[in-house]
Design a protein around this motif. Structure first.
Motif, mmCIF file in Angstrom:
data_model
loop_
_atom_site.group_PDB
_atom_site.id
_atom_site.type_symbol
_atom_site.label_atom_id
_atom_site.label_comp_id
_atom_site.label_asym_id
_atom_site.label_seq_id
_atom_site.Cartn_x
_atom_site.Cartn_y
_atom_site.Cartn_z
ATOM 1 N N GLY A 43 84.144 50.877 -79.086
ATOM 2 C CA GLY A 43 83.024 51.615 -78.506
ATOM 3 C C GLY A 43 82.438 50.845 -77.348
ATOM 4 N N ASP A 44 81.121 50.680 -77.371
ATOM 5 C CA ASP A 44 80.446 50.060 -76.223
ATOM 6 C C ASP A 44 80.112 48.587 -76.398
ATOM 7 O OD1 ASP A 44 78.533 50.421 -78.139
ATOM 8 O OD2 ASP A 44 77.014 51.254 -76.798
ATOM 9 N N HIS A 45 80.571 47.959 -77.488
ATOM 10 C CA HIS A 45 80.275 46.533 -77.652
ATOM 11 C C HIS A 45 81.385 45.823 -78.440
ATOM 12 C CE1 HIS A 45 78.811 48.255 -81.408
ATOM 13 N NE2 HIS A 45 78.875 47.052 -81.935
ATOM 14 N N ALA A 46 81.348 44.505 -78.353
ATOM 15 C CA ALA A 46 82.331 43.689 -79.076
ATOM 16 C C ALA A 46 81.922 43.600 -80.545
ATOM 17 C CB ALA A 46 82.413 42.298 -78.466
ATOM 18 N N VAL A 47 82.874 43.821 -81.441
ATOM 19 C CA VAL A 47 82.602 43.752 -82.872
ATOM 20 C C VAL A 47 83.166 42.478 -83.506
ATOM 21 C CG1 VAL A 47 82.442 46.255 -83.167
ATOM 22 C CG2 VAL A 47 84.653 45.115 -83.462
ATOM 23 N N ALA A 72 78.475 38.041 -79.944
ATOM 24 C CA ALA A 72 77.408 38.707 -79.176
ATOM 25 C C ALA A 72 76.885 37.792 -78.079
ATOM 26 C CB ALA A 72 76.276 39.128 -80.102
ATOM 27 N N SER A 73 76.800 36.505 -78.351
ATOM 28 C CA SER A 73 76.298 35.558 -77.361
ATOM 29 C C SER A 73 77.235 35.440 -76.162
ATOM 30 C CB SER A 73 76.091 34.189 -78.023
ATOM 31 O OG SER A 73 75.445 33.304 -77.161
ATOM 32 N N THR A 74 78.543 35.466 -76.425
ATOM 33 C CA THR A 74 79.522 35.434 -75.326
ATOM 34 C C THR A 74 79.387 36.685 -74.480
ATOM 35 O OG1 THR A 74 81.076 34.119 -76.641
ATOM 36 C CG2 THR A 74 81.980 35.317 -74.753
ATOM 37 N N GLU A 75 79.285 37.826 -75.129
ATOM 38 C CA GLU A 75 79.139 39.089 -74.403
ATOM 39 C C GLU A 75 77.865 39.074 -73.551
ATOM 40 O OE1 GLU A 75 80.327 43.561 -75.586
ATOM 41 O OE2 GLU A 75 78.868 42.624 -76.924
ATOM 42 N N ARG A 76 76.779 38.581 -74.119
ATOM 43 C CA ARG A 76 75.514 38.491 -73.374
ATOM 44 C C ARG A 76 75.641 37.552 -72.173
ATOM 45 N NH1 ARG A 76 69.805 35.953 -75.608
ATOM 46 N NH2 ARG A 76 68.826 35.860 -73.551
ATOM 47 N N ALA A 77 76.257 36.381 -72.376
ATOM 48 C CA ALA A 77 76.409 35.406 -71.292
ATOM 49 C C ALA A 77 77.289 35.958 -70.173
ATOM 50 C CB ALA A 77 76.978 34.095 -71.834
ATOM 51 N N LEU A 78 78.324 36.718 -70.528
ATOM 52 C CA LEU A 78 79.185 37.321 -69.502
ATOM 53 C C LEU A 78 78.418 38.372 -68.687
ATOM 54 C CD1 LEU A 78 82.476 37.637 -71.557
ATOM 55 C CD2 LEU A 78 82.193 36.309 -69.441
ATOM 56 N N ARG A 79 77.608 39.194 -69.366
ATOM 57 C CA ARG A 79 76.773 40.170 -68.637
ATOM 58 C C ARG A 79 75.803 39.451 -67.708
ATOM 59 N NH1 ARG A 79 76.259 42.740 -73.645
ATOM 60 N NH2 ARG A 79 74.141 41.939 -73.809
ATOM 61 N N LEU A 104 75.883 28.860 -75.411
ATOM 62 C CA LEU A 104 75.818 30.066 -76.226
ATOM 63 C C LEU A 104 74.949 29.819 -77.451
ATOM 64 C CD1 LEU A 104 79.542 31.244 -76.055
ATOM 65 C CD2 LEU A 104 77.637 31.848 -74.549
ATOM 66 N N ALA A 105 74.356 30.892 -77.955
ATOM 67 C CA ALA A 105 73.516 30.796 -79.147
ATOM 68 C C ALA A 105 74.390 30.918 -80.384
ATOM 69 C CB ALA A 105 72.459 31.901 -79.122
ATOM 70 N N ALA A 154 68.754 24.734 -74.389
ATOM 71 C CA ALA A 154 68.378 26.147 -74.393
ATOM 72 C C ALA A 154 69.605 27.044 -74.269
ATOM 73 C CB ALA A 154 67.406 26.435 -73.259
ATOM 74 N N ALA A 155 69.734 27.983 -75.192
ATOM 75 C CA ALA A 155 70.827 28.964 -75.124
ATOM 76 C C ALA A 155 70.560 29.928 -73.980
ATOM 77 C CB ALA A 155 70.927 29.722 -76.444
ATOM 78 N N HIS A 156 71.630 30.330 -73.323
ATOM 79 C CA HIS A 156 71.622 31.327 -72.246
ATOM 80 C C HIS A 156 70.846 30.889 -71.004
ATOM 81 C CE1 HIS A 156 73.906 34.183 -74.509
ATOM 82 N NE2 HIS A 156 73.159 33.891 -75.549
ATOM 83 N N LEU A 157 70.599 29.604 -70.875
ATOM 84 C CA LEU A 157 69.984 29.070 -69.656
ATOM 85 C C LEU A 157 71.092 28.409 -68.848
ATOM 86 C CD1 LEU A 157 67.430 28.491 -67.993
ATOM 87 C CD2 LEU A 157 67.251 26.331 -69.234
ATOM 88 N N PRO A 158 71.533 29.037 -67.730
ATOM 89 C CA PRO A 158 72.614 28.453 -66.926
ATOM 90 C C PRO A 158 72.199 27.102 -66.344
ATOM 91 C CG PRO A 158 72.174 30.735 -66.289
ATOM 92 C CD PRO A 158 71.065 30.310 -67.199
ATOM 93 N N VAL A 159 73.093 26.126 -66.475
ATOM 94 C CA VAL A 159 72.816 24.768 -65.997
ATOM 95 C C VAL A 159 74.064 24.248 -65.290
ATOM 96 C CG1 VAL A 159 72.135 22.434 -66.690
ATOM 97 C CG2 VAL A 159 71.328 24.383 -68.004
ATOM 98 N N ARG A 160 73.882 23.616 -64.151
ATOM 99 C CA ARG A 160 75.012 23.000 -63.452
ATOM 100 C C ARG A 160 75.568 21.863 -64.311
ATOM 101 N NH1 ARG A 160 76.594 25.921 -59.368
ATOM 102 N NH2 ARG A 160 74.956 26.724 -58.060
ATOM 103 N N VAL A 161 76.875 21.685 -64.243
ATOM 104 C CA VAL A 161 77.538 20.622 -65.006
ATOM 105 C C VAL A 161 76.908 19.277 -64.691
ATOM 106 C CG1 VAL A 161 79.721 19.356 -65.262
ATOM 107 C CG2 VAL A 161 79.714 21.860 -65.311
#
Length: 194
Positions: free
Chosen positions: A75-79, A103-110, A158-159, A166-173
């Motif tokens: 459907g519309d999301h990863a199961v 779900a965390s991977t899907e969120r981070a990709l979006r 990822l969470a 912090a999860a989902h906070l993009p940070v430079r390497v």
């Protein structure tokens, strides 16, 4: 779309498709969300999974390719997700799983799709911290099976993320690597000679 998803090796994709078409494999996977999925389940967004083995003396992260992960969409999301691994005979299906990293991977990709700079998405596992990150590699033409995180690459923890990260906070390497180095470097035992 600024994400340039690398193609997975054909045998890895075939092994996942074969596993998905096997009622026995799906039933034995112990993934209730995959068993309860209504409609066709399809593997999408193949991501190479790299493992951070160590950080060299000069501060370079040393990684190795451990497998390919596919999000299993219904459907519309990863199961669920499917993992493949490299064997002496080539790429093979390893297992299905579900849980917060799907779900965390899907969120981070979006989240990454909204960034104007193009990236090649990968996953970076930091076993010493029980941490998984979406690794946004700046060289979109690079071989997804090789390389190490460059200073300008971005990591999205990822969470669930380890305490203090912090999860989902993009940070430079270049910014996150010193934190990882400090956390994964064993400290000398109290009372032992330095």
């Amino acid at each position: 779309m600024p994400l340039h998803v690398p193609p997975a090796p054909a045998p890895a994709l075939r092994s996942v498709l074969t596993a998905l078409s096997s009622p026995t494999v799906v039933r034995e996977a112990r993934t209730p969300s995959l068993l309860a999925a209504q409609g066709p389940a399809t593997p999408e967004l193949p991501l190479p999974v790299h493992v951070l083995d160590r950080i060299s003396a000069d501060g370079t992260p040393v990684t190795r390719l451990a497998g390919w992960r596919f999000l299993i969409r219904c459907g519309d999301h990863a199961v669920a997700a499917a993992e493949t691994m490299l064997t002496p005979d080539g790429w093979a299906f390893s297992h299905f799983f579900e849980g917060p990293y799907v779900a965390s991977t899907e969120r981070a990709l979006r989240q990454a799709e909204t960034v104007p700079q193009p990236f090649q998405p990968r996953l970076l596992s930091v076993p010493g911290l029980y941490m998984l990150t979406l690794w946004l590699h700046g060289d979109c033409a690079a071989d997804a099976a090789t390389g190490h995180p460059a200073a300008a690459d971005v990591l999205v923890p990822l969470a669930p993320a380890p305490p203090g990260i912090a999860a989902h906070l993009p940070v430079r390497v270049a910014e996150l690597l010193p934190v990882l180095t400090h956390r994964v470097t064993p400290s000398p035992l109290l009372g032992s000679p330095a």
